[in-house]
Design an enzyme around this catalytic site. Structure first.
Site, PDB file in Angstrom:
ATOM      1  N   TYR A 248     -10.550   7.243 -10.620  1.00 10.63           N
ATOM      2  CA  TYR A 248     -11.069   8.861  -9.793  1.00 10.63           C
ATOM      3  C   TYR A 248     -11.245   9.164  -8.648  1.00 10.63           C
ATOM      4  O   TYR A 248     -10.530   7.767  -7.614  1.00 10.63           O
ATOM      5  CB  TYR A 248     -13.194   8.205 -10.340  1.00 10.63           C
ATOM      6  CG  TYR A 248     -13.571   6.722  -9.022  1.00 10.63           C
ATOM      7  CD1 TYR A 248     -12.847   4.965 -10.474  1.00 10.63           C
ATOM      8  CD2 TYR A 248     -13.984   6.837  -8.245  1.00 10.63           C
ATOM      9  CE1 TYR A 248     -13.152   3.740  -9.640  1.00 10.63           C
ATOM     10  CE2 TYR A 248     -14.135   5.497  -6.958  1.00 10.63           C
ATOM     11  CZ  TYR A 248     -14.191   4.407  -7.842  1.00 10.63           C
ATOM     12  OH  TYR A 248     -14.235   2.975  -7.444  1.00 10.63           O
ATOM     13  N   PRO A 249     -11.966  10.479  -8.283  1.00 14.01           N
ATOM     14  CA  PRO A 249     -11.218  10.621  -6.794  1.00 14.01           C
ATOM     15  C   PRO A 249     -12.372  10.157  -6.487  1.00 14.01           C
ATOM     16  O   PRO A 249     -14.199  10.631  -7.410  1.00 14.01           O
ATOM     17  CB  PRO A 249     -11.492  12.422  -7.312  1.00 14.01           C
ATOM     18  CG  PRO A 249     -12.419  12.381  -8.828  1.00 14.01           C
ATOM     19  CD  PRO A 249     -12.008  11.216  -9.780  1.00 14.01           C
ATOM     20  N   MET A 250     -12.633  10.230  -5.092  1.00 12.60           N
ATOM     21  CA  MET A 250     -14.057  10.073  -4.479  1.00 12.60           C
ATOM     22  C   MET A 250     -13.662  10.747  -3.045  1.00 12.60           C
ATOM     23  O   MET A 250     -12.619  10.989  -2.315  1.00 12.60           O
ATOM     24  CB  MET A 250     -14.059   9.186  -3.828  1.00 12.60           C
ATOM     25  CG  MET A 250     -13.338   8.128  -2.813  1.00 12.60           C
ATOM     26  SD  MET A 250     -14.099   6.814  -2.666  1.00 12.60           S
ATOM     27  CE  MET A 250     -15.401   7.231  -1.243  1.00 12.60           C
TER      28      MET A 250
ATOM     29  N   ARG B 199       1.207  -1.279  -0.249  1.00  6.75           N
ATOM     30  CA  ARG B 199      -0.156   0.116  -0.027  1.00  6.75           C
ATOM     31  C   ARG B 199       1.123   1.127   0.102  1.00  6.75           C
ATOM     32  O   ARG B 199       0.464   2.243  -0.804  1.00  6.75           O
ATOM     33  CB  ARG B 199      -0.881   0.197   0.871  1.00  6.75           C
ATOM     34  CG  ARG B 199      -1.462  -0.452   1.067  1.00  6.75           C
ATOM     35  CD  ARG B 199      -2.795  -0.335   1.877  1.00  6.75           C
ATOM     36  NE  ARG B 199      -3.844   1.206   1.384  1.00  6.75           N
ATOM     37  CZ  ARG B 199      -5.324   1.156   1.781  1.00  6.75           C
ATOM     38  NH1 ARG B 199      -5.701   0.729   2.057  1.00  6.75           N
ATOM     39  NH2 ARG B 199      -5.571   2.353   1.771  1.00  6.75           N
TER      40      ARG B 199
ATOM     41  N   SER C 140     -20.073   3.306   0.790  1.00  3.45           N
ATOM     42  CA  SER C 140     -20.120   3.993   0.062  1.00  3.45           C
ATOM     43  C   SER C 140     -21.597   4.281  -0.493  1.00  3.45           C
ATOM     44  O   SER C 140     -22.214   5.546  -1.054  1.00  3.45           O
ATOM     45  CB  SER C 140     -19.560   3.101  -2.022  1.00  3.45           C
ATOM     46  OG  SER C 140     -18.129   2.615  -1.504  1.00  3.45           O
TER      47      SER C 140
ATOM     48  N   GLN D  78      -6.468  -2.666  -6.912  1.00  6.12           N
ATOM     49  CA  GLN D  78      -6.943  -1.320  -6.032  1.00  6.12           C
ATOM     50  C   GLN D  78      -5.878  -0.715  -5.675  1.00  6.12           C
ATOM     51  O   GLN D  78      -5.133  -1.289  -4.907  1.00  6.12           O
ATOM     52  CB  GLN D  78      -8.328  -1.225  -5.388  1.00  6.12           C
ATOM     53  CG  GLN D  78      -8.062  -0.905  -4.104  1.00  6.12           C
ATOM     54  CD  GLN D  78      -7.714  -1.642  -3.071  1.00  6.12           C
ATOM     55  OE1 GLN D  78      -6.863  -2.633  -3.266  1.00  6.12           O
ATOM     56  NE2 GLN D  78      -7.702  -1.874  -2.055  1.00  6.12           N
TER      57      GLN D  78
HETATM   58  O1  76R Z   1      -9.224  -5.267   6.140  1.00  2.00           O
HETATM   59  C1  76R Z   1      -8.304  -4.532   6.151  1.00  2.00           C
HETATM   60  O2  76R Z   1      -7.207  -4.168   6.396  1.00  2.00           O
HETATM   61  C2  76R Z   1      -8.534  -3.932   4.175  1.00  2.00           C
HETATM   62  C3  76R Z   1      -9.127  -3.052   4.233  1.00  2.00           C
HETATM   63  C4  76R Z   1      -9.626  -1.768   3.887  1.00  2.00           C
HETATM   64  C5  76R Z   1      -9.624   0.055   3.760  1.00  2.00           C
HETATM   65  C6  76R Z   1      -9.374  -0.094   5.389  1.00  2.00           C
HETATM   66  C7  76R Z   1      -9.958  -1.718   2.150  1.00  2.00           C
HETATM   67  C8  76R Z   1     -10.346  -2.952   1.002  1.00  2.00           C
HETATM   68  N1  76R Z   1     -10.457  -0.585   1.504  1.00  2.00           N
HETATM   69  C9  76R Z   1      -9.795   0.405   2.338  1.00  2.00           C
HETATM   70  C10 76R Z   1      -9.574   2.020   2.643  1.00  2.00           C
HETATM   71 MN1  76R Z   1     -11.216   0.577   0.227  1.00  2.00          MN
HETATM   72  N2  76R Z   1     -11.686   1.250  -2.192  1.00  2.00           N
HETATM   73  C11 76R Z   1     -12.286   1.912  -2.284  1.00  2.00           C
HETATM   74  C12 76R Z   1     -13.305   1.672  -3.786  1.00  2.00           C
HETATM   75  O3  76R Z   1     -15.978   2.220  -5.734  1.00  2.00           O
HETATM   76  C13 76R Z   1     -16.475   3.591  -3.994  1.00  2.00           C
HETATM   77  O4  76R Z   1     -17.045   3.027  -3.916  1.00  2.00           O
HETATM   78  C14 76R Z   1     -14.979   3.139  -3.901  1.00  2.00           C
HETATM   79  C15 76R Z   1     -13.906   2.871  -4.228  1.00  2.00           C
HETATM   80  C16 76R Z   1     -12.781   0.700  -3.775  1.00  2.00           C
HETATM   81  C17 76R Z   1     -13.135   0.121  -5.842  1.00  2.00           C
HETATM   82  C18 76R Z   1     -11.790  -0.130  -2.822  1.00  2.00           C
HETATM   83  C19 76R Z   1     -11.609  -1.662  -2.707  1.00  2.00           C
HETATM   84  N3  76R Z   1     -11.531   1.932   0.667  1.00  2.00           N
HETATM   85  C20 76R Z   1     -10.437   2.199   1.650  1.00  2.00           C
HETATM   86  C21 76R Z   1     -10.713   3.764   2.494  1.00  2.00           C
HETATM   87  C22 76R Z   1      -9.702   5.202   2.624  1.00  2.00           C
HETATM   88  C23 76R Z   1     -11.317   5.151   3.537  1.00  2.00           C
HETATM   89  C24 76R Z   1     -10.475   6.078   5.033  1.00  2.00           C
HETATM   90  O5  76R Z   1      -9.632   6.251   5.469  1.00  2.00           O
HETATM   91  O6  76R Z   1     -11.961   6.760   5.594  1.00  2.00           O
HETATM   92  C25 76R Z   1     -11.479   4.058   0.876  1.00  2.00           C
HETATM   93  C26 76R Z   1     -11.765   6.245  -0.133  1.00  2.00           C
HETATM   94  C27 76R Z   1     -11.520   2.557  -0.267  1.00  2.00           C
HETATM   95  C28 76R Z   1     -12.052   3.358  -1.488  1.00  2.00           C
HETATM   96  N4  76R Z   1     -11.100  -1.870  -1.193  1.00  2.00           N
HETATM   97  C29 76R Z   1     -10.803  -3.335  -0.364  1.00  2.00           C
HETATM   98  C30 76R Z   1     -10.853  -2.355  -1.825  1.00  2.00           C
HETATM   99  C31 76R Z   1     -10.764  -3.460  -2.353  1.00  2.00           C
HETATM  100  C32 76R Z   1     -10.810  -4.590  -3.545  1.00  2.00           C
HETATM  101  C33 76R Z   1     -10.706  -4.472  -0.990  1.00  2.00           C
HETATM  102  C34 76R Z   1      -9.711  -5.685  -0.521  1.00  2.00           C
HETATM  103  C35 76R Z   1      -8.476  -5.817  -1.331  1.00  2.00           C
HETATM  104  C36 76R Z   1      -7.690  -5.895  -0.040  1.00  2.00           C
HETATM  105  O7  76R Z   1      -8.004  -5.850   0.898  1.00  2.00           O
HETATM  106  O8  76R Z   1      -6.326  -5.519  -0.492  1.00  2.00           O
END
Ligand code: 76R
Length: 258
Positions: A153-155, A139, A231, A193
């Site tokens: 995309y930004p969010m 990461r 989301s 991702q």
């Molecule tokens: O369990 C863990 O320890 C890690 C889990 C995890 C976190 C903390 C995780 C897993 N994400 C995290 C944080 Mn995510 N993610 C997105 C999007 O389109 C949308 O609706 C949202 C865009 C996708 C597609 C995605 C995919 N994630 C975040 C954060 C930060 C939030 C914060 O700090 O407040 C955002 C903005 C975000 C958004 N996420 C995963 C994925 C995928 C595929 C996983 C699992 C893969 C993995 O564990 O490597």
């Protein structure tokens, strides 16, 4: 040039350009200027993905990342010597999430969900710990894989009552993010991702970069996450852009730079 190294994480630039066709036609070095810039960036320990954009939001995109943001800025500037017209850009930093599963969370889960105890539990926990070290390193210092398509995309998280993410307690947010992570993990192997932080740096709070071989998976994951409360209720999204990741020379050829 004095390096600017963030104390945590790497800089990430998403750059989008149109080709300046009039200039490109009379510039026999058009592609070489870009190729040389990419090559020298990589030689300096940074990475770049070059992609041909689908649709007219831009002709070509470059995602560049690495330890030195001054080097990234120099790269951005070098690209402008080629016949490229800047169309859009996004700047963010790689980051660790404060919601990452902790050792205590996983120990708890192994005990309650998998009914494990003693040596069996410790053995599984040790495997998990190894995986986490790798996961966190990936990461912060990602190694971008070569996949066929890229989505960006930004969010931001919503801040409008009653759905203000930032007014929830840490426990509530962590629990909601656990649901998000659970869905995300079902995409293991199909999608890579990269969530990069941009609060206070660019117009949204995160940049979301998705890499896959099958564009259907980009659509599926975003759709499935829309139904997840994190989301559905708490996220706002900027414009989406999709591209074909290619060898730089091929991407440039596709948009008319040779
Ligand atoms: O369990 C863990 O320890 C890690 C889990 C995890 C976190 C903390 C995780 C897993 N994400 C995290 C944080 Mn995510 N993610 C997105 C999007 O389109 C949308 O609706 C949202 C865009 C996708 C597609 C995605 C995919 N994630 C975040 C954060 C930060 C939030 C914060 O700090 O407040 C955002 C903005 C975000 C958004 N996420 C995963 C994925 C995928 C595929 C996983 C699992 C893969 C993995 O564990 O490597």
């Amino acid at each position: 040039m004095e390096p600017v190294i963030p104390s945590l994480g790497w800089g990430v630039l998403h750059l989008f350009f149109d080709v300046d066709r009039a200039r490109a036609e009379c510039d026999p070095n058009a592609a070489t200027l870009v190729l040389d810039a990419v090559e020298s960036l990589e030689a300096d320990g940074h990475q770049a993905l070059v992609f041909a954009v689908l649709g007219h939001k831009a002709d070509i995109g470059v995602m560049a990342l690495g330890p030195d943001i001054a080097r990234l800025q120099a790269f951005q500037q070098e690209l402008l010597t080629a016949p490229l017209i800047p169309k859009d850009s996004y700047f963010s930093l790689t980051e660790l999430s404060e919601y990452t599963t902790t050792e205590a969370d996983e120990r708890d889960r192994l005990a309650t969900e998998e009914n494990l105890a003693g040596e069996e539990l410790e053995a599984k926990l040790a495997v998990w710990k190894d995986r986490m070290v790798h996961y966190q390193e990936q990461r912060i210092h990602p190694n971008l894989p070569k996949k066929k398509v890229i989505g960006f995309y930004p969010m931001s998280k919503r801040r409008v009552a009653p759905d203000n993410w930032y007014e929830l307690s840490f426990e509530e947010r962590k629990q909601l993010m656990a649901g998000h992570g659970k869905i995300g993990r079902t995409y293991a192997g199909r999608i890579v991702q990269l969530i990069t932080g941009s609060t206070g740096l660019d117009d949204w709070e995160w940049g979301v970069t998705l890499l896959a071989d099958d564009p259907v998976v980009l659509k599926e994951i975003v759709m499935e996450m829309r139904f997840d409360v994190v989301s559905a209720r708490y996220a706002d999204f900027g414009p989406f852009i999709t591209g074909l990741v290619l060898e730089p020379v091929v991407a440039l050829e596709r948009v008319g730079l040779t």
